[in-house]
Design a protein around this motif. Structure first.
Motif, short mmCIF file in Angstrom:
data_model
loop_
_atom_site.label_atom_id
_atom_site.label_comp_id
_atom_site.label_asym_id
_atom_site.label_seq_id
_atom_site.Cartn_x
_atom_site.Cartn_y
_atom_site.Cartn_z
N MET A 1 0.82 -1.19 0.00
CA MET A 1 0.00 0.00 0.00
C MET A 1 0.87 1.26 0.00
O MET A 1 0.57 2.22 -0.69
N LEU A 2 1.94 1.24 0.78
CA LEU A 2 2.85 2.39 0.85
C LEU A 2 3.55 2.60 -0.49
O LEU A 2 3.71 3.74 -0.94
N VAL A 3 3.92 1.51 -1.15
CA VAL A 3 4.58 1.61 -2.45
C VAL A 3 3.63 2.23 -3.47
O VAL A 3 4.04 3.08 -4.28
N ALA A 7 4.22 5.75 -5.40
CA ALA A 7 4.19 5.77 -6.87
C ALA A 7 3.19 6.81 -7.38
O ALA A 7 3.50 7.57 -8.31
N VAL A 8 2.01 6.85 -6.79
CA VAL A 8 1.00 7.82 -7.22
C VAL A 8 1.47 9.24 -6.95
O VAL A 8 1.35 10.12 -7.80
N VAL A 9 2.01 9.48 -5.75
CA VAL A 9 2.51 10.82 -5.42
C VAL A 9 3.65 11.20 -6.37
O VAL A 9 3.72 12.33 -6.84
#
Length: 170
Positions: A1-3, A7-9
């Protein structure tokens, strides 16, 4: 989830800043061609920055536990404060986008200096410096006048005996 979040940010930052830089580089020559030229654009952007900072630092937009009468809800104040911060920072980004890119050759289309950026940046810095200094002086004078009124009020209370503790008055 953090990855996924990182990636989105990362994509938003890369495409957001890249797109904004492209838009600034394409729009700057048109703005510098308006009456007043780059000097006028620098002054207007300086005023936008000053207004943005004054709104962002305003006590009316400060988050409070309970919204008083006539005050917007907390989420609305947070959005308004975010818009003010964006208005304060966006002109700097716009002006820096017109400067020649680092490690770029001047003949590359995306790296060349946009004519008029230098004078606009100069006027922007002058406008923000003078306006910020005047705002600081005014706020300091208002604060000092408030302190003087409070000292005078306390002096009058002490003169009447109202500023003393109950034990001393007995």
């Amino acid at each position: 989830m953090l990855v996924l979040f990182v990636a989105v940010v990362g994509l938003v930052v890369v495409f957001g800043f890249g797109g904004a830089r492209w838009a600034a580089r394409e729009g700057a020559p048109a703005l510098y061609g308006l009456p007043g030229g780059a000097w006028g654009v620098g002054g207007v952007l300086g005023l936008i920055t000053l207004l943005g900072w004054s709104g962002a630092l305003s006590e009316r937009l400060a988050s409070r536990d309970a919204a008083g009468p006539g005050k917007g809800p907390g989420a609305l104040r947070a959005v308004a404060r975010g818009v003010c911060y964006a208005a304060a920072v966006a002109p700097v980004f716009f002006l820096f986008s017109g400067l020649q890119g680092k490690n770029c050759r001047s003949y590359e289309a995306g790296c060349s200096y946009v004519p008029g950026t230098g004078p606009a940046l100069l006027v922007y810095v002058g406008c923000v410096a003078v306006g910020g200094w005047l705002t600081h002086r005014r706020r300091r004078a208002v604060r000092e006048a408030r302190r003087t009124r409070e000292r005078e009020r306390l002096r009058r209370l002490r003169k009447k005996g109202g500023g003393k503790s109950r034990a001393v008055r007995r």
